[in-house]
Design a protein around this motif. Structure first.
Motif, PDB file in Angstrom:
ATOM      1  N   GLY A 160      14.071  17.270  73.104  1.00  0.00           N
ATOM      2  CA  GLY A 160      13.611  17.243  74.481  1.00  0.00           C
ATOM      3  C   GLY A 160      14.233  18.353  75.315  1.00  0.00           C
ATOM      4  O   GLY A 160      14.675  19.383  74.782  1.00  0.00           O
ATOM      5  N   ILE A 161      14.328  18.148  76.618  1.00  0.00           N
ATOM      6  CA  ILE A 161      14.729  19.209  77.544  1.00  0.00           C
ATOM      7  C   ILE A 161      16.165  19.666  77.334  1.00  0.00           C
ATOM      8  O   ILE A 161      16.508  20.809  77.643  1.00  0.00           O
ATOM      9  N   THR A 162      17.033  18.825  76.756  1.00  0.00           N
ATOM     10  CA  THR A 162      18.426  19.237  76.548  1.00  0.00           C
ATOM     11  C   THR A 162      18.594  20.092  75.288  1.00  0.00           C
ATOM     12  O   THR A 162      19.635  20.728  75.120  1.00  0.00           O
ATOM     13  N   CYS A 198       9.649  14.208  74.980  1.00  0.00           N
ATOM     14  CA  CYS A 198       9.515  14.871  76.284  1.00  0.00           C
ATOM     15  C   CYS A 198       8.830  16.231  76.111  1.00  0.00           C
ATOM     16  O   CYS A 198       7.763  16.312  75.512  1.00  0.00           O
ATOM     17  N   VAL A 199       9.467  17.316  76.569  1.00  0.00           N
ATOM     18  CA  VAL A 199       8.852  18.642  76.451  1.00  0.00           C
ATOM     19  C   VAL A 199       8.656  19.038  74.996  1.00  0.00           C
ATOM     20  O   VAL A 199       7.795  19.876  74.669  1.00  0.00           O
ATOM     21  N   LEU A 252       7.335  19.563  84.483  1.00  0.00           N
ATOM     22  CA  LEU A 252       7.430  18.746  83.287  1.00  0.00           C
ATOM     23  C   LEU A 252       7.622  17.263  83.595  1.00  0.00           C
ATOM     24  O   LEU A 252       8.257  16.523  82.840  1.00  0.00           O
ATOM     25  N   LYS A 253       7.070  16.811  84.694  1.00  0.00           N
ATOM     26  CA  LYS A 253       7.048  15.397  85.056  1.00  0.00           C
ATOM     27  C   LYS A 253       5.951  15.197  86.094  1.00  0.00           C
ATOM     28  O   LYS A 253       5.582  16.143  86.806  1.00  0.00           O
ATOM     29  N   LYS A 273      18.474  24.197  79.675  1.00  0.00           N
ATOM     30  CA  LYS A 273      17.404  23.394  80.268  1.00  0.00           C
ATOM     31  C   LYS A 273      16.548  24.214  81.224  1.00  0.00           C
ATOM     32  O   LYS A 273      15.316  24.103  81.218  1.00  0.00           O
ATOM     33  N   SER A 274      17.176  25.056  82.014  1.00  0.00           N
ATOM     34  CA  SER A 274      16.408  25.862  82.954  1.00  0.00           C
ATOM     35  C   SER A 274      15.550  26.897  82.217  1.00  0.00           C
ATOM     36  O   SER A 274      14.407  27.167  82.613  1.00  0.00           O
ATOM     37  N   LEU A 311      14.294  26.541  79.164  1.00  0.00           N
ATOM     38  CA  LEU A 311      13.186  25.834  78.532  1.00  0.00           C
ATOM     39  C   LEU A 311      12.142  25.438  79.572  1.00  0.00           C
ATOM     40  O   LEU A 311      10.929  25.515  79.312  1.00  0.00           O
ATOM     41  N   LEU A 312      12.599  25.026  80.756  1.00  0.00           N
ATOM     42  CA  LEU A 312      11.674  24.713  81.838  1.00  0.00           C
ATOM     43  C   LEU A 312      10.832  25.930  82.191  1.00  0.00           C
ATOM     44  O   LEU A 312       9.608  25.845  82.358  1.00  0.00           O
TER      45      LEU A 312
END
Length: 351
Positions: free
Chosen positions: A113-115, A178-179, A214-215, A264-265, A267-268
């Motif tokens: 996921g995002i982490t 998640c992502v 992403l939400k 995380k940023s 990947l976002l």
């Protein structure tokens, strides 16, 4: 999670390419299946078949070979070891982590996921691990000194090639948290293009295709202003991470925290607004009730007549969804994959 010692799904060194080569043998010889130690010539191979087979292997692995190589390597196992000696390991191979306890025969590639952490995969149940070998994928950039991939295309391609490098075959069952769900769809697309087969995609509470943050949000468009906001976050967390690393505090608790925020940023930024292409595949969407209504609507709208989408909504919030619903999620995955296997047996030519 035991990283290597109990990693049964990973083939012995040099045998990885044998999976793919056995399939090429079968296709060129027009037989249902070929074992690792079956001999090309004993199976009826001749000089014309040898030429087309070697061309197929060259295309699959990007190497140059002479047709006479079959005199040296007459079985898929021997050919696989030869190819392994010619093809360097993919640099992203280190991102693949076999999950402790997984003993199944068909591997599932599960994407973080995002982490970016692979530890989520340790929560899968014994029932799932007994039937399928689970291979977790961690994010590039989560360890010291690594630079995160910058686009969804770059991430998807590297994950696809890394998983293929480890197992010796293209992934046919891909999942994501998640992502990681969006990435699973992208890896599945590459697998479908390479094999012509419909992959199975398992999405655990994924964001909607095209989501900016992403939400679910009332206005979730990726505007230029939001794009600039995300870029500023990436630059900010990267600067703090690099500053602490430079002064020797990269491995402190604060340094590790900043590395996670920087990952995380990044990947976002890569995933924001991403809408994967629709292609022939079978998708299971397991959504929390917090995201469910939006997720179900958006994925059913995304799917074309090429993709089948099954959706299941379970009570819970996104952040605690996987941990709280572990048994129910695993049961749905097993049911979905079992039904898909049965459908494939009944209609082996389904595209």
């Amino acid at each position: 999670m035991n990283v290597r010692q109990r990693a049964r799904p990973v083939p012995p060194p040099g045998d990885g390419p044998a999976h793919a080569i056995a399939g090429i043998f079968a296709a060129e010889l027009k037989v249902p299946a070929v074992g690792f130690d079956d001999n090309f010539f004993d199976l009826g191979g001749d000089s014309l078949m040898a030429e087309t087979l070697v061309l197929a292997v060259q295309k699959r692995f990007g190497v140059k070979l002479q047709t006479s190589v079959l005199l040296e390597a007459q079985t898929p196992r021997e050919f696989g070891r030869l190819i392994a000696s010619l093809v360097p390991e993919h640099p992203a191979r280190e991102l693949i982590v076999p999950v402790s306890g997984s003993v199944g025969q068909e591997p599932i590639a599960m994407i973080h996921g995002i982490t970016g952490s692979a530890l989520f995969a340790n929560r899968f149940s014994r029932r799932l691990k007994e039937k399928y070998a689970i291979m977790a994928v961690r994010g590039m950039g989560t360890e010291p000194g690594e630079t995160p991939y910058s686009t969804m295309a770059e991430i998807g391609t590297n994950y696809f090639e890394a998983f293929t490098s480890v197992t010796g075959r293209h992934p046919e069952v891909i999942g994501g948290i998640c992502v990681g769900g969006l990435l699973a769809i992208e890896v599945g697309r590459l697998s479908q293009e390479a094999t012509g087969k419909r992959p199975a995609i398992v999405l655990i509470d994924p964001p909607s295709p095209g989501s900016a943050w992403l939400k679910p949000m009332p206005d979730d468009r990726l505007t230029e202003r939001r794009r600039r906001d995300i870029a500023r976050k990436v630059a900010y967390w990267r600067l703090l991470r690099d500053t602490l690393t430079t002064v020797g505090f990269g491995q402190t608790r604060l340094g590790r925290h900043l590395r996670k925020k920087a990952y995380k940023s990044a990947l976002l930024q890569a995933a924001a607004g991403f809408v994967p292409s629709s292609y022939p595949c079978d998708i299971l969407v397991l959504a929390s009730s917090e995201w469910g209504a939006t997720t179900v609507k958006d994925y059913k709208g995304w799917a074309s007549d090429k993709a089948s989408v099954k959706t299941v909504v379970m009570p819970g919030t996104h952040n605690k969804f996987r941990k709280a619903k572990m048994d129910a999620i695993d049961a749905e995955i097993l049911t979905f994959l079992s039904a898909r296997s049965e459908a494939a047996r009944e209609n082996p030519h389904r595209q």
